[in-house]
Write a protein that holds these residues in place. Structure first.
Motif, PDB file in Angstrom:
ATOM      1  N   ARG A   1       0.856  -1.193   0.000  1.00  0.00           N
ATOM      2  CA  ARG A   1       0.000   0.000   0.000  1.00  0.00           C
ATOM      3  C   ARG A   1       0.888   1.238   0.000  1.00  0.00           C
ATOM      4  NH1 ARG A   1      -5.370   0.636  -0.469  1.00  0.00           N
ATOM      5  NH2 ARG A   1      -5.725   1.673   1.522  1.00  0.00           N
ATOM      6  N   LEU A   2       0.563   2.201  -0.869  1.00  0.00           N
ATOM      7  CA  LEU A   2       1.341   3.434  -0.978  1.00  0.00           C
ATOM      8  C   LEU A   2       0.444   4.648  -0.746  1.00  0.00           C
ATOM      9  CD1 LEU A   2       3.707   3.126  -4.097  1.00  0.00           C
ATOM     10  CD2 LEU A   2       4.346   3.232  -1.691  1.00  0.00           C
ATOM     11  N   PHE A   3       0.962   5.591   0.052  1.00  0.00           N
ATOM     12  CA  PHE A   3       0.246   6.852   0.265  1.00  0.00           C
ATOM     13  C   PHE A   3       0.895   7.956  -0.566  1.00  0.00           C
ATOM     14  CE2 PHE A   3      -0.836  10.387   3.526  1.00  0.00           C
ATOM     15  CZ  PHE A   3      -1.921  10.794   2.745  1.00  0.00           C
ATOM     16  N   THR A   4       2.192   8.188  -0.334  1.00  0.00           N
ATOM     17  CA  THR A   4       2.919   9.196  -1.109  1.00  0.00           C
ATOM     18  C   THR A   4       4.311   8.686  -1.450  1.00  0.00           C
ATOM     19  OG1 THR A   4       3.911  10.301   0.800  1.00  0.00           O
ATOM     20  CG2 THR A   4       1.744  11.087   0.080  1.00  0.00           C
TER      21      THR A   4
ATOM     22  N   PHE B   1      -2.594  11.793  -3.471  1.00  0.00           N
ATOM     23  CA  PHE B   1      -1.394  12.501  -2.994  1.00  0.00           C
ATOM     24  C   PHE B   1      -0.127  11.690  -3.249  1.00  0.00           C
ATOM     25  CE2 PHE B   1      -4.981  13.670  -0.221  1.00  0.00           C
ATOM     26  CZ  PHE B   1      -5.032  15.034  -0.492  1.00  0.00           C
ATOM     27  N   ILE B   2      -0.152  10.847  -4.259  1.00  0.00           N
ATOM     28  CA  ILE B   2       0.948   9.927  -4.489  1.00  0.00           C
ATOM     29  C   ILE B   2       2.263  10.638  -4.816  1.00  0.00           C
ATOM     30  CG2 ILE B   2       0.390   9.651  -6.937  1.00  0.00           C
ATOM     31  CD1 ILE B   2       1.793   6.907  -4.626  1.00  0.00           C
ATOM     32  N   HIS B   3       2.205  11.765  -5.548  1.00  0.00           N
ATOM     33  CA  HIS B   3       3.438  12.431  -5.977  1.00  0.00           C
ATOM     34  C   HIS B   3       3.677  13.694  -5.165  1.00  0.00           C
ATOM     35  CE1 HIS B   3       6.069  13.862  -9.619  1.00  0.00           C
ATOM     36  NE2 HIS B   3       6.734  13.758  -8.487  1.00  0.00           N
ATOM     37  N   ILE B   4       4.614  13.640  -4.232  1.00  0.00           N
ATOM     38  CA  ILE B   4       5.021  14.802  -3.437  1.00  0.00           C
ATOM     39  C   ILE B   4       6.421  15.206  -3.881  1.00  0.00           C
ATOM     40  CG2 ILE B   4       5.498  15.699  -1.137  1.00  0.00           C
ATOM     41  CD1 ILE B   4       2.573  15.089  -1.606  1.00  0.00           C
ATOM     42  N   ARG B   5       6.543  16.428  -4.372  1.00  0.00           N
ATOM     43  CA  ARG B   5       7.845  16.888  -4.864  1.00  0.00           C
ATOM     44  C   ARG B   5       8.753  17.288  -3.701  1.00  0.00           C
ATOM     45  NH1 ARG B   5       7.533  17.296 -10.312  1.00  0.00           N
ATOM     46  NH2 ARG B   5       5.418  17.214 -11.171  1.00  0.00           N
ATOM     47  N   CYS B   6      10.018  16.986  -3.851  1.00  0.00           N
ATOM     48  CA  CYS B   6      10.992  17.175  -2.771  1.00  0.00           C
ATOM     49  C   CYS B   6      11.213  18.655  -2.467  1.00  0.00           C
ATOM     50  CB  CYS B   6      12.305  16.514  -3.165  1.00  0.00           C
ATOM     51  SG  CYS B   6      13.610  16.724  -1.949  1.00  0.00           S
ATOM     52  N   CYS B   7      10.880  19.050  -1.247  1.00  0.00           N
ATOM     53  CA  CYS B   7      11.037  20.448  -0.827  1.00  0.00           C
ATOM     54  C   CYS B   7      12.511  20.861  -0.836  1.00  0.00           C
ATOM     55  CB  CYS B   7      10.442  20.633   0.562  1.00  0.00           C
ATOM     56  SG  CYS B   7      10.563  22.313   1.205  1.00  0.00           S
TER      57      CYS B   7
ATOM     58  N   ASN C   1      12.499  16.907  -8.829  1.00  0.00           N
ATOM     59  CA  ASN C   1      11.690  17.374  -9.949  1.00  0.00           C
ATOM     60  C   ASN C   1      12.162  16.920 -11.324  1.00  0.00           C
ATOM     61  OD1 ASN C   1       9.807  19.128  -8.393  1.00  0.00           O
ATOM     62  ND2 ASN C   1      11.715  20.137  -7.839  1.00  0.00           N
ATOM     63  N   ALA C   2      13.036  15.936 -11.394  1.00  0.00           N
ATOM     64  CA  ALA C   2      13.481  15.427 -12.686  1.00  0.00           C
ATOM     65  C   ALA C   2      12.297  14.816 -13.442  1.00  0.00           C
ATOM     66  CB  ALA C   2      14.578  14.384 -12.494  1.00  0.00           C
TER      67      ALA C   2
ATOM     68  N   ASN D   1      11.376  11.196 -13.016  1.00  0.00           N
ATOM     69  CA  ASN D   1      10.645  10.804 -11.819  1.00  0.00           C
ATOM     70  C   ASN D   1       9.131  10.887 -12.021  1.00  0.00           C
ATOM     71  OD1 ASN D   1      12.820  10.103 -10.147  1.00  0.00           O
ATOM     72  ND2 ASN D   1      13.179  12.228  -9.589  1.00  0.00           N
ATOM     73  N   ASP D   2       8.704  11.799 -12.902  1.00  0.00           N
ATOM     74  CA  ASP D   2       7.271  11.838 -13.245  1.00  0.00           C
ATOM     75  C   ASP D   2       6.857  10.528 -13.886  1.00  0.00           C
ATOM     76  OD1 ASP D   2       7.174  14.459 -12.353  1.00  0.00           O
ATOM     77  OD2 ASP D   2       7.449  15.327 -14.341  1.00  0.00           O
ATOM     78  N   VAL D   3       7.730  10.011 -14.747  1.00  0.00           N
ATOM     79  CA  VAL D   3       7.459   8.727 -15.409  1.00  0.00           C
ATOM     80  C   VAL D   3       7.479   7.596 -14.386  1.00  0.00           C
ATOM     81  CG1 VAL D   3       8.247   7.101 -17.181  1.00  0.00           C
ATOM     82  CG2 VAL D   3       8.443   9.568 -17.571  1.00  0.00           C
ATOM     83  N   ALA D   4       8.407   7.660 -13.433  1.00  0.00           N
ATOM     84  CA  ALA D   4       8.504   6.620 -12.399  1.00  0.00           C
ATOM     85  C   ALA D   4       7.238   6.585 -11.551  1.00  0.00           C
ATOM     86  CB  ALA D   4       9.727   6.884 -11.507  1.00  0.00           C
ATOM     87  N   ILE D   5       6.726   7.760 -11.195  1.00  0.00           N
ATOM     88  CA  ILE D   5       5.491   7.830 -10.404  1.00  0.00           C
ATOM     89  C   ILE D   5       4.330   7.265 -11.202  1.00  0.00           C
ATOM     90  CG2 ILE D   5       3.814   9.382  -9.343  1.00  0.00           C
ATOM     91  CD1 ILE D   5       6.319   9.089  -7.696  1.00  0.00           C
TER      92      ILE D   5
END
Length: 209
Positions: free
Chosen positions: A47-50, A82-88, A55-56, A59-63
């Motif tokens: 099970r995955l939440f986020t 909320f699966i894709h949270i970009r690294c602050c 921002n490469a 990584n969009d493709v990986a998500i």
């Protein structure tokens, strides 16, 4: 690639665990996605939440790969909203790196001054003697930065500013000091002071993460 899991236990305590360090054959999104999927399967995580990544575009493709795989088995919390949270931290790095370009010359000159003092024990001792006469501490004022880490540039500038008077005394008394065009000017020091104030906010934000 390092994969780190964050989870909340039954008592609402937040935990952080490194699951794996693994090599990836290339930076293609599907390759990254498969490596993450394999790691999670190995740990029995279904099970995955986020997922937090930088921002490469790969990584969009990986998500997208992970969403496709986990959605088919009902493995997405809140249906992956909320699966894709970009690294602050990566976003902060992009902001600061862009700002660094505007003060490139001032930073280089101050870096050269620090590097000059650190380049030999004799120069370092002269610098310390001058600082002692000025009743100033040289602690943390001669830290070199690492080009790939902007927060190390903050540390270097912050320390060097505290010993500005000592660097100026070195300029006056050391005939072998830096070439004229490489010596930090008053404007360079003023730029550094403004920039350190700017960077301090980002440095504190990074430490708080």
């Amino acid at each position: 690639m390092v994969i780190t899991a964050h989870f909340i236990d039954d008592d609402w305590n937040l935990h952080k665990r490194i699951l794996n360090f693994c090599q990836v054959a290339n930076h293609k999104g599907d390759t990254i996605g498969r490596a993450i999927e394999k790691c999670l399967e190995g740990w029995g995580i279904d099970r995955l939440f986020t997922v937090t990544v930088d921002n490469a575009s790969s990584n969009d493709v990986a998500i997208a790969y992970l969403v496709k795989k986990f959605k088919g088995r009902n493995g997405l919390v809140l249906d992956g909203e909320f699966i894709h949270i970009r690294c602050c931290a990566h976003i902060l790095n992009l902001i600061v790196s862009d700002a660094l370009k505007d003060l490139h010359v001032s930073i280089i000159r101050i870096r050269n001054a620090v590097k000059y003092v650190r380049s030999s024990p004799a120069r370092l001792q002269i610098f310390k003697d001058f600082a002692k006469e000025d009743k100033m501490s040289t602690k943390n004022c001669l830290t070199m930065d690492v080009p790939t880490r902007w927060n190390s540039t903050f540390t270097m500038l912050d320390g060097a500013i505290k010993c500005q008077k000592t660097f100026e005394r070195l300029e006056e008394h050391d005939p072998s000091y830096l070439p004229k065009d490489d010596i930090p000017t008053t404007e360079d020091w003023d730029n550094a002071k403004v920039f350190v104030k700017f960077l301090k906010t980002f440095s504190e934000s990074l430490e708080a993460q």
